[in-house]
Design a protein around this motif. Structure first.
Motif, mmCIF file in Angstrom:
data_model
loop_
_atom_site.group_PDB
_atom_site.id
_atom_site.type_symbol
_atom_site.label_atom_id
_atom_site.label_comp_id
_atom_site.label_asym_id
_atom_site.label_seq_id
_atom_site.Cartn_x
_atom_site.Cartn_y
_atom_site.Cartn_z
ATOM 1 N N LEU A 10 0.752 -0.939 -0.152
ATOM 2 C CA LEU A 10 0.542 -0.719 -0.005
ATOM 3 C C LEU A 10 1.188 1.731 -0.400
ATOM 4 O O LEU A 10 0.920 2.371 -0.609
ATOM 5 C CB LEU A 10 -1.114 0.220 1.097
ATOM 6 C CG LEU A 10 -2.166 1.397 1.329
ATOM 7 C CD1 LEU A 10 -2.610 1.347 0.936
ATOM 8 C CD2 LEU A 10 -2.514 0.784 2.399
ATOM 9 N N ALA A 11 1.806 1.407 1.276
ATOM 10 C CA ALA A 11 2.980 2.226 0.325
ATOM 11 C C ALA A 11 3.319 2.395 -0.531
ATOM 12 O O ALA A 11 3.485 3.978 -1.126
ATOM 13 C CB ALA A 11 3.702 2.512 2.028
ATOM 14 N N ILE A 12 3.960 1.822 -1.539
ATOM 15 C CA ILE A 12 4.315 1.403 -2.596
ATOM 16 C C ILE A 12 3.597 2.043 -3.817
ATOM 17 O O ILE A 12 3.818 2.793 -4.586
ATOM 18 C CB ILE A 12 5.499 0.117 -3.428
ATOM 19 C CG1 ILE A 12 6.530 -0.049 -2.001
ATOM 20 C CG2 ILE A 12 5.710 0.489 -4.158
ATOM 21 C CD1 ILE A 12 6.715 -1.582 -2.025
ATOM 22 N N PHE A 13 2.343 1.976 -3.451
ATOM 23 C CA PHE A 13 1.318 2.316 -4.639
ATOM 24 C C PHE A 13 0.650 3.422 -3.824
ATOM 25 O O PHE A 13 0.692 4.270 -5.231
ATOM 26 C CB PHE A 13 0.328 1.064 -4.513
ATOM 27 C CG PHE A 13 -1.278 1.424 -4.944
ATOM 28 C CD1 PHE A 13 -0.809 0.960 -6.387
ATOM 29 C CD2 PHE A 13 -2.295 2.062 -4.522
ATOM 30 C CE1 PHE A 13 -1.910 1.754 -7.786
ATOM 31 C CE2 PHE A 13 -3.819 2.284 -5.661
ATOM 32 C CZ PHE A 13 -3.445 2.068 -7.650
ATOM 33 N N GLY A 14 1.012 3.888 -3.056
ATOM 34 C CA GLY A 14 0.529 5.215 -2.602
ATOM 35 C C GLY A 14 1.426 6.312 -2.988
ATOM 36 O O GLY A 14 1.678 7.401 -3.754
ATOM 37 N N GLY A 15 2.765 5.980 -3.029
ATOM 38 C CA GLY A 15 4.138 6.776 -3.035
ATOM 39 C C GLY A 15 3.760 6.460 -5.414
ATOM 40 O O GLY A 15 4.439 8.154 -5.491
ATOM 41 N N ALA A 16 3.670 6.101 -5.649
ATOM 42 C CA ALA A 16 3.518 6.092 -7.115
ATOM 43 C C ALA A 16 2.336 7.009 -7.230
ATOM 44 O O ALA A 16 2.397 7.579 -8.385
ATOM 45 C CB ALA A 16 2.874 4.686 -7.679
ATOM 46 N N SER A 23 4.075 14.856 -10.647
ATOM 47 C CA SER A 23 4.277 15.702 -11.882
ATOM 48 C C SER A 23 3.270 16.544 -12.789
ATOM 49 O O SER A 23 3.815 16.754 -13.479
ATOM 50 C CB SER A 23 4.899 13.639 -12.482
ATOM 51 O OG SER A 23 4.313 13.619 -12.576
ATOM 52 N N ASN A 24 2.175 15.725 -12.809
ATOM 53 C CA ASN A 24 1.023 16.473 -13.381
ATOM 54 C C ASN A 24 0.448 18.172 -13.101
ATOM 55 O O ASN A 24 0.301 18.874 -13.694
ATOM 56 C CB ASN A 24 -0.510 15.878 -12.997
ATOM 57 C CG ASN A 24 -0.128 14.585 -14.336
ATOM 58 O OD1 ASN A 24 0.101 14.186 -14.970
ATOM 59 N ND2 ASN A 24 -1.402 13.289 -13.821
ATOM 60 N N LEU A 25 1.132 18.424 -11.866
ATOM 61 C CA LEU A 25 0.774 19.975 -11.397
ATOM 62 C C LEU A 25 1.947 20.275 -11.664
ATOM 63 O O LEU A 25 1.838 21.853 -11.359
ATOM 64 C CB LEU A 25 0.535 19.293 -9.551
ATOM 65 C CG LEU A 25 -0.265 18.631 -8.954
ATOM 66 C CD1 LEU A 25 0.010 18.936 -7.323
ATOM 67 C CD2 LEU A 25 -1.746 20.019 -9.437
ATOM 68 N N ILE A 26 2.751 19.670 -11.681
ATOM 69 C CA ILE A 26 4.097 20.272 -11.620
ATOM 70 C C ILE A 26 4.293 21.190 -13.107
ATOM 71 O O ILE A 26 5.054 22.227 -14.070
ATOM 72 C CB ILE A 26 5.465 19.738 -11.425
ATOM 73 C CG1 ILE A 26 5.454 19.861 -9.735
ATOM 74 C CG2 ILE A 26 6.670 20.376 -11.487
ATOM 75 C CD1 ILE A 26 6.709 19.351 -9.793
ATOM 76 N N ASN A 27 3.921 19.711 -14.379
ATOM 77 C CA ASN A 27 3.603 20.488 -15.413
ATOM 78 C C ASN A 27 4.728 20.695 -16.095
ATOM 79 O O ASN A 27 5.250 21.673 -16.820
ATOM 80 C CB ASN A 27 2.519 21.773 -15.994
ATOM 81 C CG ASN A 27 1.714 21.121 -17.706
ATOM 82 O OD1 ASN A 27 2.825 20.545 -17.850
ATOM 83 N ND2 ASN A 27 1.204 22.458 -17.782
ATOM 84 N N LEU A 28 5.771 19.329 -16.407
ATOM 85 C CA LEU A 28 7.032 19.665 -16.858
ATOM 86 C C LEU A 28 7.028 19.816 -18.615
ATOM 87 O O LEU A 28 8.602 19.875 -18.872
ATOM 88 C CB LEU A 28 7.701 18.099 -16.418
ATOM 89 C CG LEU A 28 7.992 17.834 -15.376
ATOM 90 C CD1 LEU A 28 8.822 16.507 -15.205
ATOM 91 C CD2 LEU A 28 8.833 18.409 -14.543
ATOM 92 N N ASP A 29 6.161 19.846 -18.955
ATOM 93 C CA ASP A 29 6.047 20.138 -20.440
ATOM 94 C C ASP A 29 6.663 21.597 -20.983
ATOM 95 O O ASP A 29 7.314 21.805 -22.054
ATOM 96 C CB ASP A 29 4.704 20.711 -20.910
ATOM 97 C CG ASP A 29 4.342 18.639 -20.986
ATOM 98 O OD1 ASP A 29 5.135 17.864 -21.022
ATOM 99 O OD2 ASP A 29 2.794 18.385 -21.454
#
Length: 47
Positions: A10-16, A23-29
């Motif tokens: 669960l911790a690994i899944f939550g981290g992913a 990364s969607n919020l930062i918007n690296l495009d």
């Protein structure tokens, strides 16, 4: 022991999920830029 494995999974899944959302919020495009608009800067009359 079973609970420990589930908690680790669960911790690994939550981290992913958190990483994907961040990364969607930062918007690296580079579509959004942080610029200061010149019209919004107001210089006081005294200085």
């Amino acid at each position: 022991m079973k609970t420990k494995k589930y908690m680790i999974a669960l911790a690994i899944f939550g981290g992913a999920l958190f990483t994907a959302q961040a990364s969607n919020l930062i918007n690296l495009d580079g579509q959004t830029t942080t610029e200061i608009k010149r019209s919004s800067i107001k210089i006081p009359a005294g200085g």
